[in-house]
Design a protein around this motif. Structure first.
Motif, PDB file in Angstrom:
ATOM      1  N   ARG A  61       0.845  -1.203   0.000  1.00  0.00           N
ATOM      2  CA  ARG A  61       0.000   0.000   0.000  1.00  0.00           C
ATOM      3  C   ARG A  61       0.877   1.248   0.000  1.00  0.00           C
ATOM      4  O   ARG A  61       0.630   2.188  -0.767  1.00  0.00           O
ATOM      5  N   VAL A  64       2.388   1.619  -3.468  1.00  0.00           N
ATOM      6  CA  VAL A  64       1.382   2.022  -4.456  1.00  0.00           C
ATOM      7  C   VAL A  64       1.063   3.510  -4.310  1.00  0.00           C
ATOM      8  O   VAL A  64       0.916   4.220  -5.302  1.00  0.00           O
ATOM      9  N   HIS A  65       0.982   3.995  -3.080  1.00  0.00           N
ATOM     10  CA  HIS A  65       0.686   5.421  -2.868  1.00  0.00           C
ATOM     11  C   HIS A  65       1.902   6.292  -3.180  1.00  0.00           C
ATOM     12  O   HIS A  65       1.761   7.337  -3.822  1.00  0.00           O
ATOM     13  N   SER A  70      -1.720   4.631  -7.097  1.00  0.00           N
ATOM     14  CA  SER A  70      -3.063   4.624  -6.495  1.00  0.00           C
ATOM     15  C   SER A  70      -4.006   5.620  -7.169  1.00  0.00           C
ATOM     16  O   SER A  70      -5.215   5.402  -7.205  1.00  0.00           O
ATOM     17  N   LYS A  71      -3.463   6.677  -7.732  1.00  0.00           N
ATOM     18  CA  LYS A  71      -4.294   7.684  -8.412  1.00  0.00           C
ATOM     19  C   LYS A  71      -4.708   7.247  -9.823  1.00  0.00           C
ATOM     20  O   LYS A  71      -5.591   7.841 -10.422  1.00  0.00           O
ATOM     21  N   VAL A  73      -5.445   3.874 -10.664  1.00  0.00           N
ATOM     22  CA  VAL A  73      -6.184   2.608 -10.671  1.00  0.00           C
ATOM     23  C   VAL A  73      -7.650   2.886 -10.928  1.00  0.00           C
ATOM     24  O   VAL A  73      -8.285   3.638 -10.191  1.00  0.00           O
ATOM     25  N   VAL A  76     -10.433  -2.479  -9.387  1.00  0.00           N
ATOM     26  CA  VAL A  76      -9.720  -3.581  -8.747  1.00  0.00           C
ATOM     27  C   VAL A  76     -10.578  -4.827  -8.921  1.00  0.00           C
ATOM     28  O   VAL A  76     -11.737  -4.860  -8.515  1.00  0.00           O
ATOM     29  N   VAL A  91      -4.675  -2.933   0.186  1.00  0.00           N
ATOM     30  CA  VAL A  91      -3.764  -2.172  -0.672  1.00  0.00           C
ATOM     31  C   VAL A  91      -4.474  -0.995  -1.342  1.00  0.00           C
ATOM     32  O   VAL A  91      -3.961   0.123  -1.355  1.00  0.00           O
ATOM     33  N   PHE A  92      -5.660  -1.221  -1.889  1.00  0.00           N
ATOM     34  CA  PHE A  92      -6.303  -0.217  -2.733  1.00  0.00           C
ATOM     35  C   PHE A  92      -7.506   0.480  -2.102  1.00  0.00           C
ATOM     36  O   PHE A  92      -8.068   1.383  -2.697  1.00  0.00           O
ATOM     37  N   GLU A  95      -8.882   5.331   3.048  1.00  0.00           N
ATOM     38  CA  GLU A  95      -8.311   5.493   4.391  1.00  0.00           C
ATOM     39  C   GLU A  95      -9.335   5.102   5.442  1.00  0.00           C
ATOM     40  O   GLU A  95     -10.498   4.910   5.148  1.00  0.00           O
ATOM     41  N   SER A 124     -11.601   5.353  -3.001  1.00  0.00           N
ATOM     42  CA  SER A 124     -10.983   4.122  -3.512  1.00  0.00           C
ATOM     43  C   SER A 124     -11.602   3.798  -4.864  1.00  0.00           C
ATOM     44  O   SER A 124     -12.715   4.241  -5.168  1.00  0.00           O
TER      45      SER A 124
END
Length: 158
Positions: A61, A64-65, A70-71, A73, A76, A91-92, A95, A124
């Motif tokens: 995670r 990815v961030h 992450s921005k 994706v 999933v 992971v995706f 928060e 997400s």
């Protein structure tokens, strides 16, 4: 092959990138590595992640961030097995979830006796659990699953 600028058969701006992520360490993996016959233990039905598995999720995670992935994706896709849902959502997912949020949790607290807080769907990407994404449909209890609704993941399943 020349990969420089210029005309291309498939313009990159029209392509999709697919990232494949294997689930983090599950409880069945620990015993199965010691003795393959342990995979037959019914205790490992739809095995959850271990504490090391959750550390692996947290590390991925962060990566990815930090990488900005992450921005980018858009979706999933995951297997409906608990360990893969825990990995994907960990992971995706958004928060920390708080009661009374307008966004639903992707994962409620302590799923699979994880001791983990609920994970929000806020900010997400959409998630979908697809039965055909499973590694295999074997005789081992760890390859069988509970119903996704048992974990209260608001995911659609196909």
């Amino acid at each position: 092959m020349d990969s420089g600028p210029g005309p291309s058969l498939y313009p990159l701006h029209r392509c999709k990138t697919i990232h494949l992520v294997r689930h983090a360490q599950g409880v069945h993996n620990v015993e199965g590595e010691k003795n393959y016959k342990a995979y037959m233990n019914p205790e490992y039905l739809d095995a959850p992640l271990t504490q090391l598995g959750w550390q692996q999720v947290d590390n991925l995670r962060k990566h990815v961030h930090a990488s900005g992935l992450s921005k980018r994706v858009g979706l999933v896709v995951t297997s409906p097995l608990l360990r893969t849902l825990q990995t994907a959502v960990g992971v995706f997912g958004g928060e920390g979830y708080k009661d009374q949020m307008t966004a639903l949790p992707l994962m409620v607290a302590n799923v699979g006796s994880s001791g983990r807080a609920a994970i929000s769907s806020h900010n997400s990407p959409p998630f979908i659990a697809v039965e055909d994404c499973r590694e295999h449909f074997g005789v081992h209890p760890c390859d069988k699953r509970h119903n996704v609704s048992d974990y209260q993941f608001p995911l659609s399943c196909s």
